[in-house]
Design a protein around this motif. Structure first.
Motif, PDB file in Angstrom:
ATOM      1  N   PHE A  33       0.837  -1.207   0.000  1.00 42.00           N
ATOM      2  CA  PHE A  33       0.000   0.000   0.000  1.00 42.00           C
ATOM      3  C   PHE A  33       0.871   1.255   0.000  1.00 42.00           C
ATOM      4  CE2 PHE A  33      -2.064   3.115   2.964  1.00 42.00           C
ATOM      5  CZ  PHE A  33      -3.053   3.576   2.112  1.00 42.00           C
ATOM      6  N   MET A  34       1.882   1.292   0.862  1.00 46.79           N
ATOM      7  CA  MET A  34       2.748   2.468   0.926  1.00 46.79           C
ATOM      8  C   MET A  34       3.633   2.587  -0.308  1.00 46.79           C
ATOM      9  SD  MET A  34       3.774   2.828   4.964  1.00 46.79           S
ATOM     10  CE  MET A  34       4.225   1.121   5.239  1.00 46.79           C
ATOM     11  N   ALA A  35       4.055   1.475  -0.864  1.00 49.51           N
ATOM     12  CA  ALA A  35       4.859   1.529  -2.080  1.00 49.51           C
ATOM     13  C   ALA A  35       4.070   2.165  -3.216  1.00 49.51           C
ATOM     14  CB  ALA A  35       5.322   0.125  -2.464  1.00 49.51           C
ATOM     15  N   ARG A  36       2.793   1.850  -3.326  1.00 50.59           N
ATOM     16  CA  ARG A  36       1.957   2.459  -4.361  1.00 50.59           C
ATOM     17  C   ARG A  36       1.821   3.963  -4.134  1.00 50.59           C
ATOM     18  NH1 ARG A  36      -0.797  -0.904  -7.695  1.00 50.59           N
ATOM     19  NH2 ARG A  36      -2.301   0.767  -8.160  1.00 50.59           N
ATOM     20  N   ILE A  37       1.685   4.351  -2.896  1.00 47.29           N
ATOM     21  CA  ILE A  37       1.538   5.774  -2.601  1.00 47.29           C
ATOM     22  C   ILE A  37       2.775   6.564  -3.036  1.00 47.29           C
ATOM     23  CG2 ILE A  37       1.462   7.436  -0.686  1.00 47.29           C
ATOM     24  CD1 ILE A  37      -0.423   5.446   0.730  1.00 47.29           C
ATOM     25  N   PHE A  38       3.964   6.054  -2.703  1.00 45.76           N
ATOM     26  CA  PHE A  38       5.181   6.818  -2.968  1.00 45.76           C
ATOM     27  C   PHE A  38       5.731   6.623  -4.382  1.00 45.76           C
ATOM     28  CE2 PHE A  38       5.105   6.546   1.704  1.00 45.76           C
ATOM     29  CZ  PHE A  38       5.068   7.907   1.970  1.00 45.76           C
ATOM     30  N   THR A  39       5.059   5.805  -5.182  1.00 40.54           N
ATOM     31  CA  THR A  39       5.370   5.730  -6.616  1.00 40.54           C
ATOM     32  C   THR A  39       4.261   6.368  -7.441  1.00 40.54           C
ATOM     33  OG1 THR A  39       4.457   3.475  -6.661  1.00 40.54           O
ATOM     34  CG2 THR A  39       6.845   3.705  -6.451  1.00 40.54           C
ATOM     35  N   GLY A  40       3.333   7.065  -6.768  1.00 41.16           N
ATOM     36  CA  GLY A  40       2.304   7.823  -7.474  1.00 41.16           C
ATOM     37  C   GLY A  40       1.167   7.001  -8.035  1.00 41.16           C
ATOM     38  N   LYS A  41       0.985   5.777  -7.549  1.00 43.35           N
ATOM     39  CA  LYS A  41      -0.100   4.932  -8.060  1.00 43.35           C
ATOM     40  C   LYS A  41      -1.345   5.097  -7.183  1.00 43.35           C
ATOM     41  CE  LYS A  41       3.181   1.548  -9.877  1.00 43.35           C
ATOM     42  NZ  LYS A  41       3.698   0.160  -9.778  1.00 43.35           N
ATOM     43  N   ARG A  42      -2.472   4.716  -7.720  1.00 43.91           N
ATOM     44  CA  ARG A  42      -3.735   4.867  -7.018  1.00 43.91           C
ATOM     45  C   ARG A  42      -3.910   3.771  -5.965  1.00 43.91           C
ATOM     46  NH1 ARG A  42      -7.297   8.410  -8.795  1.00 43.91           N
ATOM     47  NH2 ARG A  42      -9.081   7.273  -7.910  1.00 43.91           N
ATOM     48  N   THR A  43      -4.588   4.145  -4.870  1.00 44.54           N
ATOM     49  CA  THR A  43      -4.905   3.212  -3.793  1.00 44.54           C
ATOM     50  C   THR A  43      -6.385   3.375  -3.432  1.00 44.54           C
ATOM     51  OG1 THR A  43      -4.421   4.758  -1.992  1.00 44.54           O
ATOM     52  CG2 THR A  43      -2.559   3.499  -2.900  1.00 44.54           C
ATOM     53  N   TRP A  44      -6.819   2.650  -2.408  1.00 41.62           N
ATOM     54  CA  TRP A  44      -8.231   2.717  -2.022  1.00 41.62           C
ATOM     55  C   TRP A  44      -8.631   4.050  -1.415  1.00 41.62           C
ATOM     56  CZ3 TRP A  44      -9.174   3.280   3.284  1.00 41.62           C
ATOM     57  CH2 TRP A  44      -8.096   2.993   4.131  1.00 41.62           C
ATOM     58  N   VAL A  45      -7.652   4.896  -1.075  1.00 37.82           N
ATOM     59  CA  VAL A  45      -7.989   6.216  -0.529  1.00 37.82           C
ATOM     60  C   VAL A  45      -7.787   7.331  -1.552  1.00 37.82           C
ATOM     61  CG1 VAL A  45      -7.470   5.551   1.847  1.00 37.82           C
ATOM     62  CG2 VAL A  45      -5.654   6.482   0.417  1.00 37.82           C
ATOM     63  N   SER A  46      -7.349   7.001  -2.763  1.00 34.49           N
ATOM     64  CA  SER A  46      -6.994   8.037  -3.746  1.00 34.49           C
ATOM     65  C   SER A  46      -8.184   8.902  -4.134  1.00 34.49           C
ATOM     66  CB  SER A  46      -6.380   7.399  -4.988  1.00 34.49           C
ATOM     67  OG  SER A  46      -5.168   6.763  -4.685  1.00 34.49           O
ATOM     68  N   ALA A  47      -9.327   8.280  -4.401  1.00 28.99           N
ATOM     69  CA  ALA A  47     -10.487   9.047  -4.864  1.00 28.99           C
ATOM     70  C   ALA A  47     -10.880  10.131  -3.858  1.00 28.99           C
ATOM     71  CB  ALA A  47     -11.661   8.105  -5.117  1.00 28.99           C
ATOM     72  N   LEU A  48     -10.747   9.820  -2.582  1.00 29.61           N
ATOM     73  CA  LEU A  48     -11.122  10.779  -1.546  1.00 29.61           C
ATOM     74  C   LEU A  48     -10.024  11.790  -1.253  1.00 29.61           C
ATOM     75  CD1 LEU A  48     -13.114  11.645   0.705  1.00 29.61           C
ATOM     76  CD2 LEU A  48     -12.010   9.956   2.195  1.00 29.61           C
ATOM     77  N   LEU A  49      -8.762  11.335  -1.258  1.00 25.54           N
ATOM     78  CA  LEU A  49      -7.682  12.172  -0.741  1.00 25.54           C
ATOM     79  C   LEU A  49      -6.839  12.862  -1.804  1.00 25.54           C
ATOM     80  CD1 LEU A  49      -6.461   9.942   2.230  1.00 25.54           C
ATOM     81  CD2 LEU A  49      -8.014  11.891   2.286  1.00 25.54           C
ATOM     82  N   ASP A  50      -6.854  12.409  -3.048  1.00 27.38           N
ATOM     83  CA  ASP A  50      -6.075  13.089  -4.091  1.00 27.38           C
ATOM     84  C   ASP A  50      -6.488  14.545  -4.261  1.00 27.38           C
ATOM     85  OD1 ASP A  50      -4.491  10.936  -4.520  1.00 27.38           O
ATOM     86  OD2 ASP A  50      -5.314  10.378  -6.465  1.00 27.38           O
ATOM     87  N   PRO A  51      -7.794  14.864  -4.302  1.00 24.25           N
ATOM     88  CA  PRO A  51      -8.165  16.286  -4.393  1.00 24.25           C
ATOM     89  C   PRO A  51      -7.692  17.102  -3.200  1.00 24.25           C
ATOM     90  CG  PRO A  51     -10.035  14.873  -4.959  1.00 24.25           C
ATOM     91  CD  PRO A  51      -8.978  13.984  -4.386  1.00 24.25           C
ATOM     92  N   VAL A  52      -7.725  16.493  -2.011  1.00 22.46           N
ATOM     93  CA  VAL A  52      -7.238  17.194  -0.819  1.00 22.46           C
ATOM     94  C   VAL A  52      -5.737  17.448  -0.943  1.00 22.46           C
ATOM     95  CG1 VAL A  52      -7.042  17.082   1.693  1.00 22.46           C
ATOM     96  CG2 VAL A  52      -9.032  16.078   0.555  1.00 22.46           C
TER      97      VAL A  52
END
Length: 588
Positions: A33-52
């Motif tokens: 999960f953290m590897a996806r976050i720090f390589t710019g990939k989408r996760t289960w929280v992306s839809a909610l938190l990317d705009p923030v």
């Protein structure tokens, strides 16, 4: 289920197995999960938190595509942490005139405010105060709880920058601190803390803005001055939210003075297990993240194996030591054997609802990680049992360690290991395809040795000065152990303490504050310098003389280096404290 099994019981074995098994099950998914976050990939929280996240960059005037050199990255780290330190200091000093202070607590004294501000900015969370009687809700939430998030996120950010340094070639930059900070806070720590806080509320941890409750005593009494006491004041507040991030971020600072031994912070065996897992979960998962970020999954697993190879034997020593009652308890007529009706062993300073096994696991986990929260009194452990938490800290907080900081500390030991291995075979040492040269070893040596220096010099100053000795209530070897433990805790950004040391004095507030600063930033800045140096290099092909960084030999070599450095540095001091105390007990 409490049958004897050597020094342990079957119940002990079950609890350790459940804890370690659950920890390893969590490490994989969290790491990915953290590897996806720090390589710019989408996760289960992306839809909610990317705009923030995008809005945060706009408000702060940050360009997410603008990367930094290692010097720029280090400068941003220091500037951000300094700003946080000053804000926490100011909020403490002014809290008497600020809102969300229903109990009317006054401003905090200057020396204690400095110590606390440094403590929370450095992810140490050393507490020389009682939270419920010293800090207002505004200070707890806006100062301490916020620093729990951003200090942990800073450690993760530095680890990610180091991974980029290893992975990149001929690069002058290692990423943006602001982007890494926001992603670590917003995408990792915040959603996990919300989930854990909700689980803790279900278990009975308070989360309220109501003032302290007042309960009428059924049997009125008198206080120390003889005045009548007819009611009990029960402190409460926004507890669950702070407990969640204090554990996940390896912060450890408690809402209440007795920390996770308090029934409002840790009411049930289920809450106890959740919090123990939270202490080590992200530190273990980051090994998986590291393997993904540097392009060598097996290497990440090898670093996790190093941590487990050091953790499990020391945990066994701690738990075994507490299963044996000391001479003061093992007297004729006193039953100290484990049975269906009694826990046996050394139960002094431990909560009955947790017992010896969960207390020893917590004590080992909290000091192996840079956490410092407690669910039992470490000062009440047997000398050998109390030695284990001290050793975990003195190994450099790399046996899991702090979120991010523990793993980049272990990577520095890995660099030292491959350097020594290279000297042994007469080759230039290599780490993940990058040659390790004089500059990297100088920086790694500074980062490894300066916290050791802070601990030993600080302990020497405390025991040789009147102000230092004045805070010790226990004479002899145990009093020395209390001072050594305090400096080991501050000098390795842990935050736990032995009781019996009056540390809320100008002397200790200043001394421990300086030790915290050295051990945080004199490790962090050399690590970023290494990241910058590695990023500028090209990869070299693997050859017959390259030491594989994923096999048993590498695991054993790194673990051996960690033990040897810790033993050579601290064994003389340990011999003056817990070791001589244990020998004196054994001799009657």
């Amino acid at each position: 289920m409490n049958a004897a099994f050597g020094a342990w019981t079957v119940n002990d074995l079950e609890r350790v197995a459940i804890f370690l098994g659950a920890l390893l099950l969590l490490a994989g998914p969290l790491g990915l999960f953290m590897a996806r976050i720090f390589t710019g990939k989408r996760t289960w929280v992306s839809a909610l938190l990317d705009p923030v996240e995008r809005q945060a960059y706009r408000l702060a005037g940050v360009r997410p595509d603008a990367e930094m050199t290692w010097r720029g990255y280090a400068g941003a780290v220091l500037l951000f942490n300094l700003a946080g330190l000053l804000l926490v200091y100011a909020l403490q000093r002014l809290q008497g005139a600020l809102p969300f202070n229903p109990d009317g607590l006054p401003g905090v004294a200057p020396d204690l405010a400095f110590n606390t501000a440094v403590s929370f900015a450095t992810n140490t969370n050393w507490q020389a105060y009682g939270g419920e009687t010293t800090m207002s809700w505004l200070t707890q939430m806006l100062a301490l709880c916020v620093q729990n998030f951003v200090s942990a996120a800073t450690g993760i950010a530095v680890l990610v920058a180091l991974a980029r340094g290893v992975q990149r070639q001929r690069s002058a930059t290692i990423g943006s601190f602001w982007v890494d900070l926001v992603r670590a806070t917003l995408h990792v720590l915040l959603p996990l803390s919300v989930l854990l806080a909700l689980a803790l509320v279900v278990q009975g941890v308070p989360q309220t803005l109501q003032p302290a409750a007042h309960a009428t005593l059924t049997a009125p009494t008198v206080d120390g001055q003889g005045a009548p006491v007819t009611e009990q004041v029960i402190a409460r507040g926004p507890v669950a939210s702070q407990v969640a991030i204090k554990q996940l971020g390896t912060n450890g600072g408690g809402f209440f003075n007795v920390n996770s031994a308090h029934p409002f912070e840790n009411p049930t065996p289920v809450s106890n297990l959740l919090q123990m897992l939270a202490i080590l979960a992200l530190a273990a998962a980051l090994c998986v993240t590291w393997g993904r970020l540097v392009g060598d999954v097996r290497h990440g697993r090898a670093l996790l194996c190093v941590m487990l190879l050091l953790f499990v034997p020391l945990l066994a020593v701690c738990l075994g030591a507490e299963r044996h009652a000391g001479p003061a308890l093992a007297q004729p007529g006193v039953d100290v054997a484990a049975s269906e009706l009694a826990p046996g062993g050394n139960m002094e300073g431990k909560e009955l609802r947790f017992g010896i096994a969960d207390s020893a696991i917590w004590a080992s986990a909290t000091t192996a990680a840079s956490n410092g929260s407690v669910n039992s009194m470490h000062d009440s452990y047997t000398p050998l049992g109390g030695l284990v938490p001290m050793v975990f800290m003195q190994l450099g907080e790399v046996v899991f360690g702090g979120v991010g900081s523990g793993l980049y500390g272990l990577v520095l030991f890995a660099l030292l290991a491959v350097f020594i291995a290279g000297l042994m075979v007469g080759r230039t040492p290599e780490y993940l395809g990058k040659k390790i040269e004089a500059f990297e070893m100088k920086m790694a040596s500074l980062a490894i040795l300066l916290p050791c220096l802070a601990v030993l010099v600080g302990t020497a100053l405390a025991v040789s000065s009147g102000a230092g000795r004045a805070g010790v209530f226990n004479p002899g070897a145990h009093g020395f152990s209390e001072i050594l433990y305090a400096l080991s805790s501050a000098g390795n950004n842990n935050g736990s303490a032995f009781a019996g040391l009056s540390a809320n004095t100008p002397f200790y507030n200043a001394l421990l504050g300086l030790a915290m600063l050295v051990s945080r930033y004199w490790v962090m800045i050399p690590t970023l310098a290494i990241a910058g140096a590695l990023a500028a290099k090209t990869r070299v092909p693997v050859s017959a003389g390259t030491l594989p960084t994923h096999g048993p030999l590498f695991v054993a070599l790194v673990a051996g280096i960690v033990v040897v450095v810790g033993a050579l540095t601290f064994f003389p001091a340990l011999a003056l404290g817990p070791i001589v105390e244990q020998l004196s007990l054994a001799g009657g």
